[in-house]
Write a protein that holds these residues in place. Sequence first.
Motif, PDB file in Angstrom:
ATOM      1  N   ASP A  98      18.138  -5.756  24.271  1.00 29.25           N
ATOM      2  CA  ASP A  98      16.898  -5.818  23.490  1.00 29.25           C
ATOM      3  C   ASP A  98      17.224  -6.151  22.039  1.00 29.25           C
ATOM      4  N   PHE A  99      16.557  -7.167  21.524  1.00 28.83           N
ATOM      5  CA  PHE A  99      16.737  -7.560  20.126  1.00 28.83           C
ATOM      6  C   PHE A  99      15.383  -7.618  19.435  1.00 28.83           C
ATOM      7  N   VAL A 100      15.418  -7.458  18.132  1.00 34.32           N
ATOM      8  CA  VAL A 100      14.203  -7.558  17.335  1.00 34.32           C
ATOM      9  C   VAL A 100      14.602  -8.010  15.939  1.00 34.32           C
ATOM     10  N   ASP A 101      13.802  -8.886  15.356  1.00 41.85           N
ATOM     11  CA  ASP A 101      14.044  -9.321  13.986  1.00 41.85           C
ATOM     12  C   ASP A 101      13.504  -8.262  13.027  1.00 41.85           C
ATOM     13  N   VAL A 102      14.159  -8.115  11.900  1.00 46.06           N
ATOM     14  CA  VAL A 102      13.830  -7.048  10.963  1.00 46.06           C
ATOM     15  C   VAL A 102      13.545  -7.612   9.579  1.00 46.06           C
ATOM     16  N   ILE A 103      12.429  -7.168   8.985  1.00 44.58           N
ATOM     17  CA  ILE A 103      12.123  -7.443   7.582  1.00 44.58           C
ATOM     18  C   ILE A 103      12.296  -6.128   6.834  1.00 44.58           C
ATOM     19  N   GLU A 104      13.229  -6.083   5.896  1.00 39.20           N
ATOM     20  CA  GLU A 104      13.537  -4.835   5.211  1.00 39.20           C
ATOM     21  C   GLU A 104      12.869  -4.787   3.844  1.00 39.20           C
ATOM     22  N   ALA A 105      12.437  -3.588   3.475  1.00 41.02           N
ATOM     23  CA  ALA A 105      11.757  -3.391   2.187  1.00 41.02           C
ATOM     24  C   ALA A 105      11.931  -1.937   1.761  1.00 41.02           C
ATOM     25  N   ILE A 106      11.534  -1.657   0.538  1.00 33.75           N
ATOM     26  CA  ILE A 106      11.568  -0.296  -0.008  1.00 33.75           C
ATOM     27  C   ILE A 106      10.163   0.051  -0.465  1.00 33.75           C
ATOM     28  N   GLY A 107       9.682   1.241  -0.090  1.00 31.68           N
ATOM     29  CA  GLY A 107       8.334   1.656  -0.445  1.00 31.68           C
ATOM     30  C   GLY A 107       8.292   3.084  -0.940  1.00 31.68           C
ATOM     31  N   THR A 108       7.110   3.524  -1.300  1.00 33.07           N
ATOM     32  CA  THR A 108       6.880   4.870  -1.806  1.00 33.07           C
ATOM     33  C   THR A 108       5.884   5.589  -0.902  1.00 33.07           C
ATOM     34  N   ALA A 109       6.204   6.826  -0.556  1.00 32.48           N
ATOM     35  CA  ALA A 109       5.338   7.614   0.324  1.00 32.48           C
ATOM     36  C   ALA A 109       4.135   8.138  -0.451  1.00 32.48           C
ATOM     37  N   LYS A 110       2.994   8.104   0.212  1.00 33.82           N
ATOM     38  CA  LYS A 110       1.770   8.662  -0.344  1.00 33.82           C
ATOM     39  C   LYS A 110       1.098   9.526   0.711  1.00 33.82           C
ATOM     40  N   ALA A 111       0.467  10.607   0.261  1.00 38.91           N
ATOM     41  CA  ALA A 111      -0.259  11.468   1.192  1.00 38.91           C
ATOM     42  C   ALA A 111      -1.462  10.717   1.741  1.00 38.91           C
ATOM     43  N   ASN A 112      -1.873  11.096   2.945  1.00 39.92           N
ATOM     44  CA  ASN A 112      -3.054  10.484   3.539  1.00 39.92           C
ATOM     45  C   ASN A 112      -4.283  10.695   2.649  1.00 39.92           C
ATOM     46  N   GLU A 113      -4.425  11.904   2.137  1.00 38.56           N
ATOM     47  CA  GLU A 113      -5.452  12.240   1.151  1.00 38.56           C
ATOM     48  C   GLU A 113      -4.790  13.096   0.083  1.00 38.56           C
ATOM     49  N   SER A 114      -5.146  12.862  -1.171  1.00 39.44           N
ATOM     50  CA  SER A 114      -4.529  13.619  -2.251  1.00 39.44           C
ATOM     51  C   SER A 114      -5.533  13.811  -3.375  1.00 39.44           C
ATOM     52  N   ILE A 115      -5.571  15.032  -3.926  1.00 37.63           N
ATOM     53  CA  ILE A 115      -6.542  15.324  -4.976  1.00 37.63           C
ATOM     54  C   ILE A 115      -5.986  16.419  -5.886  1.00 37.63           C
TER      55      ILE A 115
END
Length: 372
Positions: free
Chosen positions: A53-70
Amino acid sequence: MRTLGTFLFLCAFAAVVAAAVYFEFFLAPSGKGGDEGGRQAVLVTVAPVGSHDFVDVIEAIGTAKANESIELTAKATETIGALNFEGGQQVEAGFVVAELTSREQSADLAAARAEFNEAKLNFDRANGLSAKGFATKALLDQAVSARDSAAAKVRSLESRVTDRLIKAPFAGVLGLRRVSVGSLVKPGDIITTLDDISLIKVDFTVPEVFLGALSVGMPIRAGVEAYPGRVFAGKVVGIDTRVDPVSRAVAVRAEIPNGDGVLRSGMLITVSVLKNPRVSLSVPEQSLVPLNDQQYVYVVAGDMKAERREVKIGTRIPGIVEIVSGLKAGEKVVVDGTIRLRPGAGVKIAGPKESEHKGNDKGGGEAAGPRS
């Protein structure tokens, strides 16, 4: 001049030796028979061409955010009467997080409710008399107006009292306390934070060249430094409608289930977007023989001769490489011993003991190919 001449002679000699070695190992044909011409068959280990099984990969860096935040803030200028939580506490929607002092408002509300009850009794009496014809319509209208006015005053004071109850608008985890009981707060002052981290949103950017390969619903894998080796699965849920003209990248949002709550808002997350999953032919990476810009493998034919064959490779994963063209399923490729082979050379496939000894000499190696 003599030194220069010596240097040129040495360079020419080295070129001749290199050409001879190249011819010996890659171009010179072998005679028939495993040891004809004084050459013995080369001991090798082989592996069948399998699938993986093979799959192509696009790599990136992100920031986590809460589903809802207040940020939970005060709605009135008042002192803190009670704090009903601890930092990190999980609460449900409607939970009273804090209470502002409201003795005056509570007293006013009690008086307003008493006025409403009296106005309602007057309305009931006037309505009963009107039904019997003993009260004028004007008297009934006056009773209705007094009742409605008292009810509106009660609602107004209830709203003022409610403003002094700081409630959680949704289920989530409360942050640290920012105030103490008795503190004077005013509208906008932060009491604590509330985050719904049951689902984590990850925003990241992808170069516009990959825009055509992106689509909503694509699976992703994510990792964080806090939990090395752990892989979090999620999917792409949104792609921005605009490409940044400066960075030439498009913003993408993914969602990751976070039932155990280990991911927190603000975390740096490495994201791998998975595209084009497929099952392709594969060989051990060790079997590749690079030459200039091409990749080759040695295939062991039925007559136990080594055939050097050019292959086109695709995605690599640790220890395994995808074969796009040049091989067929089931063909045997040489894994160990390629450095001693030349096209057409006779080979001898190592048995289990020989293969183990051979692997120990090379610091590892197996006769079996990768599992598909």
